[in-house]
Design a protein around this motif. Structure first.
Motif, PDB file in Angstrom:
ATOM      1  N   LEU A 179      13.236  10.649  48.843  1.00  0.00           N
ATOM      2  CA  LEU A 179      13.843   8.960  48.552  1.00  0.00           C
ATOM      3  C   LEU A 179      12.507   8.621  47.267  1.00  0.00           C
ATOM      4  N   LEU A 180      11.435   9.227  47.106  1.00  0.00           N
ATOM      5  CA  LEU A 180      10.740   8.359  46.255  1.00  0.00           C
ATOM      6  C   LEU A 180      11.338   9.095  44.706  1.00  0.00           C
TER       7      LEU A 180
ATOM      8  N   ALA B  41      14.224   2.665  39.514  1.00  0.00           N
ATOM      9  CA  ALA B  41      13.914   1.772  38.614  1.00  0.00           C
ATOM     10  C   ALA B  41      14.805   2.402  37.277  1.00  0.00           C
ATOM     11  N   VAL B  42      14.321   2.924  36.768  1.00  0.00           N
ATOM     12  CA  VAL B  42      14.709   3.499  35.115  1.00  0.00           C
ATOM     13  C   VAL B  42      17.077   2.604  34.992  1.00  0.00           C
ATOM     14  N   LEU B  43      17.784   2.830  36.057  1.00  0.00           N
ATOM     15  CA  LEU B  43      18.986   2.348  36.026  1.00  0.00           C
ATOM     16  C   LEU B  43      18.928   0.430  36.078  1.00  0.00           C
TER      17      LEU B  43
ATOM     18  N   ILE C 124      11.511 -11.415  30.852  1.00  0.00           N
ATOM     19  CA  ILE C 124      11.330 -12.060  32.162  1.00  0.00           C
ATOM     20  C   ILE C 124      11.263 -10.879  33.149  1.00  0.00           C
ATOM     21  N   CYS C 125      12.319 -10.264  33.423  1.00  0.00           N
ATOM     22  CA  CYS C 125      12.787  -9.133  34.315  1.00  0.00           C
ATOM     23  C   CYS C 125      12.020  -8.187  34.249  1.00  0.00           C
ATOM     24  N   SER C 126      11.313  -7.549  33.089  1.00  0.00           N
ATOM     25  CA  SER C 126      10.400  -6.408  32.335  1.00  0.00           C
ATOM     26  C   SER C 126       8.907  -6.950  33.527  1.00  0.00           C
TER      27      SER C 126
ATOM     28  N   PHE D 251       5.803  -2.456  45.945  1.00  0.00           N
ATOM     29  CA  PHE D 251       6.537  -2.894  46.936  1.00  0.00           C
ATOM     30  C   PHE D 251       8.079  -2.230  47.148  1.00  0.00           C
ATOM     31  N   GLN D 252       8.233  -1.157  45.796  1.00  0.00           N
ATOM     32  CA  GLN D 252       9.635  -0.494  45.909  1.00  0.00           C
ATOM     33  C   GLN D 252       9.758   0.078  46.962  1.00  0.00           C
TER      34      GLN D 252
END
Length: 214
Positions: free
Chosen positions: A118-119, A126-128, A144-146, A155-156
């Motif tokens: 899962l990790l 995150a890559v997607l 901005i999102c980066s 937290f992810q």
């Protein structure tokens, strides 16, 4: 090591958790560890302050910024608005090769999920997201999102490990990618917003459970 290298090294250490939230960042110590001048460290800390990863206080120096679960949820809400926009543009602008790349990423996520890794699945997640932002060719949303994503890395992993969350996450990402591959802007926007809204709810539930446990 250049000023940019110093920034990259400190950024990596913060988002990986090697430098802990609240930890003091002493310029002299960091300069010695990284093999750069204090000026290079100071420049890197200024950039990290702008990214929201470091807090610099007058006469007290700098420290790694603490992001509370409440703030993390607000970041996710902001990302939902921007990344749904980007997903829509990705549906309009993606090439056939890029659509195939996104499908390959979700196939890899499915393989990792089946293997219980899962990790690693979360890392591909995150890559997607990053590739969707790049494929959108919407530079403002990507920039901005980066910066927002950097504040959420710690937290992810907590959400992907929440009971029942991983299969839903996989299904949500597959829906996003299929809408983009189909060139369906509205469906891509809806799928991305639904996904990030669900991540926010999962994080809220995890944080509530931690408060009860404490």
């Amino acid at each position: 090591m250049s000023d940019t290298d110093a920034y990259d090294a400190l950024h990596r250490d913060i988002v990986s958790g090697e430098l802990s939230p609240g930890e003091r960042l002493v310029e002299e110590e960091l300069a010695e560890r990284l093999g750069v001048s204090r000026g290079a460290v100071r420049s890197a800390l200024q950039r990290l302050d702008h990214d929201g990863l470091v807090v610099r206080e007058r006469n007290r120096g700098a420290r790694v910024r603490r992001v509370t679960p409440r703030e993390a949820i607000e970041v996710l809400e902001a990302r939902a608005a921007l990344e749904s926009l980007a997903a829509g543009y990705a549906a309009l602008r993606r090439t056939d090769a890029e659509a195939a790349e996104l499908r390959a990423l979700t196939a890899e996520m499915a393989r990792l999920h089946a293997a219980g890794e899962l990790l690693s699945m979360s890392e591909r997640n995150a890559v997607l997201h990053r590739r969707i932002l790049e494929i959108s060719r919407h530079d403002v949303a990507r920039d901005i999102c980066s910066r927002l994503h950097s504040q959420l890395v710690r937290f992810q992993f907590r959400t992907i490990l929440a009971p029942g969350r991983s299969p839903r996450s996989l299904t949500e990402h597959q829906a996003i990618v299929e809408a983009i591959a189909a060139g369906d802007r509205k469906a891509a926007e809806r799928a991305m917003r639904k996904h990030l809204d669900n991540v926010a709810r999962a994080l809220d539930a995890v944080a509530a459970g931690e408060r009860v446990a404490s």
